[in-house]
Enzyme design. Structure first.
Site, PDB file in Angstrom:
ATOM      1  N   LYS A  89       0.852  -1.181   0.000  1.00  0.00           N
ATOM      2  CA  LYS A  89       0.000   0.000   0.000  1.00  0.00           C
ATOM      3  C   LYS A  89       0.895   1.241   0.000  1.00  0.00           C
ATOM      4  O   LYS A  89       1.874   1.293   0.749  1.00  0.00           O
ATOM      5  CB  LYS A  89      -0.894  -0.050   1.247  1.00  0.00           C
ATOM      6  CG  LYS A  89      -2.156   0.728   1.114  1.00  0.00           C
ATOM      7  CD  LYS A  89      -3.196   0.291   2.120  1.00  0.00           C
ATOM      8  CE  LYS A  89      -4.314   1.316   2.147  1.00  0.00           C
ATOM      9  NZ  LYS A  89      -5.486   0.862   2.873  1.00  0.00           N
ATOM     10  N   GLU A 115     -19.794  -5.811   9.074  1.00  0.00           N
ATOM     11  CA  GLU A 115     -20.769  -5.125   9.927  1.00  0.00           C
ATOM     12  C   GLU A 115     -21.847  -6.083  10.421  1.00  0.00           C
ATOM     13  O   GLU A 115     -22.296  -5.981  11.565  1.00  0.00           O
ATOM     14  CB  GLU A 115     -21.409  -3.961   9.167  1.00  0.00           C
ATOM     15  CG  GLU A 115     -20.478  -2.775   8.899  1.00  0.00           C
ATOM     16  CD  GLU A 115     -19.526  -2.976   7.730  1.00  0.00           C
ATOM     17  OE1 GLU A 115     -19.646  -3.990   7.009  1.00  0.00           O
ATOM     18  OE2 GLU A 115     -18.650  -2.106   7.520  1.00  0.00           O
ATOM     19  N   ARG A 163     -25.819  -2.179   6.136  1.00  0.00           N
ATOM     20  CA  ARG A 163     -25.490  -3.567   5.837  1.00  0.00           C
ATOM     21  C   ARG A 163     -26.106  -4.555   6.823  1.00  0.00           C
ATOM     22  O   ARG A 163     -26.366  -5.697   6.498  1.00  0.00           O
ATOM     23  CB  ARG A 163     -23.969  -3.757   5.969  1.00  0.00           C
ATOM     24  CG  ARG A 163     -23.156  -3.347   4.820  1.00  0.00           C
ATOM     25  CD  ARG A 163     -23.162  -4.492   3.836  1.00  0.00           C
ATOM     26  NE  ARG A 163     -22.737  -4.023   2.548  1.00  0.00           N
ATOM     27  CZ  ARG A 163     -21.504  -4.177   2.081  1.00  0.00           C
ATOM     28  NH1 ARG A 163     -20.600  -4.773   2.795  1.00  0.00           N
ATOM     29  NH2 ARG A 163     -21.217  -3.743   0.883  1.00  0.00           N
TER      30      ARG A 163
HETATM   31  C1  LIG Z   1     -19.030  -1.955   4.090  1.00  0.00           C
HETATM   32  C2  LIG Z   1     -17.846  -1.060   4.289  1.00  0.00           C
HETATM   33  N1  LIG Z   1     -17.267  -0.962   5.512  1.00  0.00           N
HETATM   34  C3  LIG Z   1     -16.197  -0.144   5.685  1.00  0.00           C
HETATM   35  C4  LIG Z   1     -15.690   0.571   4.651  1.00  0.00           C
HETATM   36  C5  LIG Z   1     -14.543   1.562   4.869  1.00  0.00           C
HETATM   37  N2  LIG Z   1     -13.356   1.159   4.088  1.00  0.00           N
HETATM   38  C6  LIG Z   1     -13.029   1.776   2.932  1.00  0.00           C
HETATM   39  S1  LIG Z   1     -11.644   1.153   2.242  1.00  0.00           S
HETATM   40  C7  LIG Z   1     -11.436   0.074   3.507  1.00  0.00           C
HETATM   41  C8  LIG Z   1     -10.258  -0.840   3.516  1.00  0.00           C
HETATM   42  C9  LIG Z   1     -10.213  -1.685   2.302  1.00  0.00           C
HETATM   43  O1  LIG Z   1      -9.096  -2.489   2.350  1.00  0.00           O
HETATM   44  P1  LIG Z   1      -8.658  -3.311   1.067  1.00  0.00           P
HETATM   45  O2  LIG Z   1      -9.873  -3.845   0.394  1.00  0.00           O
HETATM   46  O3  LIG Z   1      -7.641  -4.300   1.469  1.00  0.00           O
HETATM   47  O4  LIG Z   1      -8.037  -2.221   0.114  1.00  0.00           O
HETATM   48  P2  LIG Z   1      -6.641  -1.418   0.273  1.00  0.00           P
HETATM   49  O5  LIG Z   1      -7.051  -0.043   0.703  1.00  0.00           O
HETATM   50  O6  LIG Z   1      -5.812  -2.119   1.286  1.00  0.00           O
HETATM   51  O7  LIG Z   1      -6.047  -1.429  -1.069  1.00  0.00           O
HETATM   52  C10 LIG Z   1     -12.450   0.202   4.455  1.00  0.00           C
HETATM   53  C11 LIG Z   1     -12.561  -0.574   5.700  1.00  0.00           C
HETATM   54  C12 LIG Z   1     -16.332   0.450   3.403  1.00  0.00           C
HETATM   55  N3  LIG Z   1     -15.917   1.158   2.342  1.00  0.00           N
HETATM   56  N4  LIG Z   1     -17.378  -0.373   3.253  1.00  0.00           N
END
Ligand SMILES: Cc1ncc(C[n+]2csc(CCOP(=O)(O)OP(=O)(O)O)c2C)c(N)n1
Length: 629
Positions: A286, A372, A400
């Protein structure tokens, strides 16, 4: 590397595909450079987009987008995708009113096949598209790009399970594994995928197998080689996906364009050979390529403007504490007094403020991943055994878990406190993240108490009220800073269902909830200067509503305005209308709320102003209301 820039000549992926493979390294470098430069000025999702540059470039190069469908999970990593699909010039207004979105919208580009902002949807959507292609006789494929964080969402597994069952031949899932969600990723799956654990284990296992093979005679060797293969599979992260009927390819180096191109070409060939569905597991970092973001990807996940050379953020102006921090600090205070309190987040430890709680009470804090639904039912389970769980979930993400709130918590009248953050207008994150529906979906539920504080002190009191209440209770509060009141030394609970009269008046009444209480007071002051005397009631509770008080006030003042930072349909104003109808009160009433439409991204104050949800808008609504009398 050529001195001539390539990005200006790429208006769509077909332009990218016209370039020789050797040029892609330069394209990736320019993308990275431009993302850092643009985001340093506007703010946005930095680290995730930097980590996905090569993956997205290689997918668009190998696959025939947009006829082949690329579906991005969440969409926060999609800046390279937006740049390669004709939106480079629009980055100056990302997240601003009328600018491009920070996430994905179908209306924004023919390359955005599925709107996103919430995690875990990409595989289901891509599978639906892949299926539709078969129904319609189209010879194309769908590709879901999902992070290891997104993969912790239950829906991702539901989709893998279904795709495997269908043996979907035209589907590729690309797992972008950087071991990070917003914070370091959690969960057994994350550990399972982790190369840190698997590499030495695989090496050791291979070593044993080799030693063992050396001792075997003749044809036993053939079977033993097979055993070695199974051993490798057993120790590889592919096991899980192979068990779900996917062909697993990986892990591959996710910033190595040669490796990516070769792998995606192979994957495409596998689909042509009828060997799908395929899962490509890519290992990435990242923030890759920008030192500050790579060193601290949590800080650079979603950023405001920063200094590009040093990575330093503009110092924030000193101001009142953020609601999320008041929530977390209050919970810490309450948890010191009551050891039954435990805190739960669904992958938002920093955003909800709960990372502070985790520091003080590491054993009473749970990050369950982007899950969630599980967070809520896990809380319900804790409550059945006499614990006092407090799941802190953004309004938009709690959507959700609606059935879990109904079926697992409310129907069983369990003692769960829902701390609902980011309720109301969220600003730059836009339509997918607005918290407009929680009052409607919570106040319909039996046993539920629903509150919204007017300021940070009331938030603390509501949190105590909710925690001490023996059944389900929710408090919703907004994104950002409080109003700046001096903190009460003692946190006293509120009498359940009791509103607070903040200003008396005779000509009209405003009944406001949460963030709209202070603007309502300002409006009343403005109207007083015009000779109109307006009462302001802080409702505090949406359920149980202080119905008798509101009915008396409406009858006495002869006109009533409700104000809320929430959708009008089914919200607080609707609750007041129901109460007035039940009490037989017949006076002119208007409900000021978010209208029944999609509210996109932009500056929150500007958005609220345009919807009349500020002091000027409230005063105007009272004037209009009085004209109806
Ligand atoms: C249902 C839901 N819960 C929480 C989030 C907040 N959120 C946005 S990006 C993220 C992390 C995503 O991680 P990953 O899929 O591994 O992508 P990376 O940023 O590491 O590339 C979170 C928890 C969301 N977008 N949707």
């Amino acid at each position: 590397m050529s001195t001539q820039k390539l990005l200006p000549g790429i208006l769509c992926p077909a332009d990218l595909r016209r370039l020789p493979r050797e040029a892609l390294g330069q394209v990736a470098a320019e993308l990275r450079e431009e993302i850092v430069e643009r985001v340093s000025r506007t703010g946005g999702h930095l680290a995730s987009s930097l980590g996905a540059v090569e993956l997205i470039t290689a997918i668009h190069y190998v696959f025939d987008t947009p006829d082949d469908r690329l579906v991005l999970d969440v969409g926060h990593q999609g800046y390279p995708h937006k740049m390669l699909t004709g939106r480079r010039q629009d980055f100056d207004r990302i997240g601003q009113l009328d600018g491009i979105a920070k996430f994905l919208r179908r209306s924004e580009s023919p390359f955005d096949h599925f709107g996103a902002g919430h995690a875990g949807t990409s595989i289901s959507a891509a599978l639906g598209m892949a299926r539709a292609m078969l129904h319609q006789g189209r010879d194309h494929v769908a590709i879901a790009l999902i992070g290891d964080g997104g993969m912790t969402a239950g829906m991702a597994f539901e989709a893998l399970n279904h795709a495997g069952d269908l043996q979907q031949k035209n589907l590729v899932v690309v797992l972008n594994d950087n071991e990070m969600s917003i914070s370091p990723n959690v969960g057994a799956l994350s550990t399972f995928l982790s190369r840190k654990m698997s590499k030495p284990m695989v090496r050791r296992a291979k070593g044993w197998a080799k030693d063992f093979l050396g001792t075997l005679p003749g044809d036993m060797l053939h079977w033993a080689h097979k055993a070695e293969e199974s051993l490798k599979v057993f120790f590889s992260p592919g096991l899980l996906f192979e068990a779900l009927n996917f062909r697993y390819v990986g892990p591959i180096r996710g910033h190595d364009l040669d490796a990516l191109l070769e792998t995606f070409e192979n994957a495409r060939q596998m689909l042509r050979n009828g060997e799908g569905p395929v899962l490509v597991h890519a290992l990435t970092s990242k923030g890759f390529g920008y030192e500050a973001a790579q060193q601290d990807p949590v800080k650079y996940h979603g950023v405001g403007a920063f200094d590009r050379a040093s990575g330093a953020f503009r110092p924030s102006k000193p101001g009142p504490p953020k609601y999320q921090d008041v929530f977390a600090d209050t919970l810490i205070r309450l948890a010191r007094e009551d050891e039954r309190i435990v805190a739960i987040t669904a992958a938002m430890a920093d955003g909800t403020g709960l990372s502070r709680f985790a520091e003080v009470f590491p054993d009473r804090f749970y990050d369950v991943g982007i899950a969630e639904q599980h967070a809520v039912t896990f809380a319900a389970g804790l409550a059945t055994e006499g614990m006092k769980p407090v799941p802190a979930i953004y309004s938009t993400f709690l959507q959700r878990a609606f059935d879990q709130v109904v079926h697992d918590v409310c129907l069983q009248n369990l003692d769960v406190t829902f701390a609902i953050d980011r309720a109301g207008v969220v600003g730059a994150d836009g339509a997918t993240h607005q918290g407009f529906y929680d009052l409607a979906y919570l106040r319909a539920l039996p046993n539920m108490v629903v509150m919204a504080p007017k300021d940070e002190n009331e938030l603390a009191r509501m949190l105590r009220t909710a925690v001490e209440h023996p059944g389900p209770a929710a408090l919703r509060f907004p994104r950002g800073e409080g109003v700046g009141v001096a903190p009460d030394p003692e946190i006293k609970p509120l009498p359940l269902g009791e509103a607070e009269l903040l200003r008396d008046g005779d000509d009209a009444a405003i009944v406001a909830i949460g963030t709209m209480v202070h603007p309502a007071l300002e409006a009343a002051a403005e109207l007083a200067a015009e000779g109109v005397s307006v009462a302001v009631l802080n409702a505090r509770f949406v359920k149980p509503l202080d119905a008798a008080r509101i009915a008396r006030l409406a009858s006495r003042c002869g006109a009533l305005l409700t104000v809320e930072e929430h959708a009008g349909s089914g919200g607080f104003g609707a609750a007041v209308l129901e109460a007035l109808a039940a009490a037989g009160v017949r006076v002119p009433v208007r409900c000021l709320a978010i209208p029944d439409c999609i509210v996109e991204h932009g500056n929150p104050d500007q958005i609220k102003g345009s919807l009349g949800l500020d002091a000027a808008g409230i005063a105007q609504a009272v004037r209009t209301l009085r004209e109806q009398e």
